[in-house]
Every structure is written in C-alpha cells, then in structure tokens.
Design an enzyme around this catalytic site. Structure first.
Site, PDB file in Angstrom:
ATOM      1  N   THR A 107       0.844  -1.187   0.000  1.00  0.00           N
ATOM      2  CA  THR A 107       0.000   0.000   0.000  1.00  0.00           C
ATOM      3  C   THR A 107       0.882   1.240   0.000  1.00  0.00           C
ATOM      4  O   THR A 107       1.916   1.267   0.676  1.00  0.00           O
ATOM      5  CB  THR A 107      -0.953   0.004   1.215  1.00  0.00           C
ATOM      6  OG1 THR A 107      -1.774   1.172   1.171  1.00  0.00           O
ATOM      7  CG2 THR A 107      -0.185  -0.015   2.536  1.00  0.00           C
ATOM      8  N   HIS A 138       2.887 -11.443  14.348  1.00  0.00           N
ATOM      9  CA  HIS A 138       3.952 -11.971  15.192  1.00  0.00           C
ATOM     10  C   HIS A 138       3.715 -13.428  15.582  1.00  0.00           C
ATOM     11  O   HIS A 138       4.605 -14.083  16.130  1.00  0.00           O
ATOM     12  CB  HIS A 138       4.072 -11.112  16.457  1.00  0.00           C
ATOM     13  CG  HIS A 138       5.441 -11.116  17.070  1.00  0.00           C
ATOM     14  ND1 HIS A 138       6.444 -11.962  16.663  1.00  0.00           N
ATOM     15  CD2 HIS A 138       5.982 -10.361  18.073  1.00  0.00           C
ATOM     16  CE1 HIS A 138       7.531 -11.740  17.388  1.00  0.00           C
ATOM     17  NE2 HIS A 138       7.271 -10.773  18.250  1.00  0.00           N
TER      18      HIS A 138
END
Length: 401
Positions: free
Chosen positions: A320, A372
């Site tokens: 993006t 994560h």
C-alpha cells in the site's frame, strides 16, 4: 417462470445489497439484459436475464440485503412487456413524429456513488454525460451537472423563535454505510483483534531509483506505453524478499502454517466506495512494464467500478502506498489472512549522513506490519532490510529476478 436469484458472488462473499433495479415490473427483457445491480463488499455485480420475456415481479427492493441463492424477482417467458401490452394506438402517418414513450430501457452505465448522488440531488442520469469508459458516469460527472445553488441564509433568532423548535444551523447527516465500507470496518477491527500485529520501520535512499527512472523514462514509455513508476521496484524487491523469508508469504489455518510457493501481490487502490486490493498474479514473473501496466489498469478500473471479483480474490502479500496522498509515515493494517503488508510513503528530501558527510537525499520511510504469531521480529526486520538494499541498488533486482 424462471427465477432471478442472487448468484455466487466469489470467494468469501455471501451477502449483497440490492443497489438498483435496471428494469421495472412489466418491462420487456431479452437474454443478457442487465436486470439488477448488486452491491457487494468488494465490487458491484449485475445480474442479467437468462431468458426472453417480461419482468413479472420484483421480490427484493433497492436497499435490501440478500444472500446467495435468494429470490430477487421472476421473469415470465414469452409474455409481452408494458411497452406492448397497452391497447394499440391509432395509426400515425409516417411523416408525423410519434410521441415519446416512457423509457423502459436500462439506466445509463454509472458507478454506485454516482447513482446515490444523482438520487439525492434529483438529477436525471440520462441527462448526464459520462467521462468513463464506454460513457460510464462517475460521481464527478453528476456533480458537474448540478447547477450551483444559492447559499441558504443563516436562520435569524427571530425566525428560530417563530418556528417554535430551535434547530442547530450546523446540522448533521446520517448515511447508511455501503457494503464495502461496512466490510472494511469489520475486517480492520478483526485484523487487530485476531492477529498479533506489529510494525517495523526503515528508510530507503531513493537516489539510485530516481536517477534510473530519469535516464530511461522516455525510452521505457515509448516501448511499453506506460511510465516507469516507483511501485514496480518495490513489487520486484518484495517478491525477492518473500522468497528469502517465506514466513511472510504464508497464512495460518487452524494450528497449521500454509506456506505459499507463488507470489500474488495485492496492490491497494483507492476508489470511490473505499479501498480495494486487486491482485497481481505471479508478480515475481512479471516484467517492470507488466507490473506498471497492471497497476495502471487496476487504478483505472477501480475508478470506473469495473473491477471483478476475480481481480480481488486471493493474494499472498499486500503493498500500500500512502505516499501518493502525502503520508510521511504510517502503520498499515494487515489484510487477513495475509501475515504481511508493506507500506510505502512520500519521498522527501532530507539531510542524511553519507560517508561522514551530511548530504541531502530523496528519502522514503517504509513500514512492514506483520503477524507476530508466525513472523519473528528478526525476520521482519531482515525482510525490510532486504527490500531497502534491493531498492537502493536496483541493479541487484536484475540478478535477484
């Protein structure tokens, strides 16, 4: 009588909203005629007639939410439509123009936003000239057709008192969320709630890329018909980095990690109804010109509202670019089930230290948001460093790819 039902709408899309009926009850229809436009969370879908006949009944009205397989209306085969069902008119000489009949043809091609603006402002779309492909009408076309109205004078205290009910002159407006905007809102909240999302940052010296573009921009455009932009360098760098760090090209399914051996890169594009992410398939195999042509096509069709569900399906990683809007730094949000998204930002001249000297260089901050749960901080940082190294030395991209 054949039923008109909500068709299969593509991957993970199970619901739509009736945006606009393009035919009315009693209208004659032919095979292939668009009957109704459905607004989904990704794109608008037109449902067409599968047989010749008359639109006998409409079961679901504009603004109603519907699910796959639900009844929208019924076509009566072989019947005569409203244009021919009336008693025959007296014969009219050929030289005499016939009176205009009430229109029964499909409405002009237009974007959902253009239709909403037209309805709210009582503008006849038939009188608006479209600027899009094949004359498709956009919001800006409708706005340009609206004559500027004289500003309303602010209410005086006396008038307010006379009315007997004080009103706030500032006002407020309630607008129902579109399916796409509601889905964007829901998915962004889900992404933050379900993923262990972190963001790491770095900065890239864009000197080499900008110099290369300057040297070759005329030749590149002459050969390929498109300019050499910034995005293609980052798409190439990202696919190389994804090969080196496959955790970022994976997804979680239950208690398993699914590693992808293909590189379908989503390119976030701003559109009237909200952000969409069309996908460059096998981006690692595309040339610079192929990437640039693909991105240009996505941007054009996003504005026209002609992206398909196939364009938006899948994707293993997303890029993006908030820099096109002036963003200097941001933390992009993951596009589930993907576990990585790369954010690009504005290129800005800044003083930096190079070999002991302070020099001014065109610099860009880049950001990587990652999940994560399967991507460790070390891998995320190294992934971003890999992209930095490749973009700062674009000659490496030829060797890597």
């Amino acid at each position: 009588m054949p039923n008109i039902v909500v068709p299969t709408l593509g991957e993970s899309v199970v619901e739509a909203r009736v945006s606009r009926w393009l035919k009315q009850e009693g209208d004659r229809v032919n095979v292939g005629d668009p009957l109704v436009s459905l607004e989904t969370e990704k794109v608008d879908v037109e449902v067409s007639a599968e047989t010749n006949g008359v639109l006998a009944s409409i079961a679901r009205r504009e603004g109603e939410d519907v699910k796959i397989g639900e009844l929208l209306g019924v076509v009566q085969e072989g019947a005569e439509g409203s244009a021919t069902a009336a008693a025959p008119e007296p014969a009219v000489p050929v030289a005499t123009p016939a009176p205009a009949a009430a229109p029964t043809a499909a409405a002009p091609r237009s974007t959902p936003t253009a239709r909403r603006v037209a309805e709210s402002k009582a503008v006849d779309l038939g009188s608006v000239t479209g600027s899009g492909a094949a004359g498709r009408i956009h919001k800006t076309d409708v706005e340009a057709a609206i004559a500027p109205a004289a500003p309303k004078p602010a209410p005086t205290p006396a008038a307010t008192a006379t009315a007997g009910r004080p009103e706030d002159p500032r006002g407020e407006k309630r607008v129902r969320m579109s399916k796409r905007r509601a889905t964007i809102a829901r998915r962004l909240v889900e992404a933050q709630r379900t993923a262990a999302m972190l963001t790491t940052f770095n900065e890239v010296d864009m000197t080499a890329v900008m110099a290369l573009r300057e040297r070759h921009k005329e030749t590149f455009k002459a050969h390929h018909g498109v300019g050499l932009g910034i995005a293609s360098f980052f798409v190439k760098a990202a696919t190389s980095a994804l090969r080196a760090f496959p955790q970022l090209n994976a997804e979680i399914q239950g208690d398993e990690i699914v590693y992808k051996s293909f590189y379908d890169v989503g390119i976030a594009v701003g559109a009237e109804g909200g952000l969409v992410v069309p996908v460059l398939r096998d981006a690692n195999a595309l040339s610079f010109s192929g990437i640039e042509l693909g991105i240009r096509d996505f941007a054009k069709r996003a504005q026209e509202g002609t992206l398909t569900l196939e364009d938006l399906a899948g994707g293993t990683f997303t890029i993006t670019n908030g820099g096109v809007f002036g963003s200097l730094l941001s933390t992009p949000i993951l596009n589930p089930p993907q576990v990585g998204i790369l954010g690009l930002h504005k290129i800005q001249d800044r003083p930096v230290a190079v070999q002991g000297q302070v020099v001014v260089r065109p610099m860009m901050y880049i950001a990587l948001s990652y999940d994560h749960r399967i991507v460790d901080g070390r891998e995320a940082v190294q992934f971003l460093v890999k992209i930095k190294e490749l973009v700062e030395d674009p000659g490496q991209l030829l060797l890597e790819n």
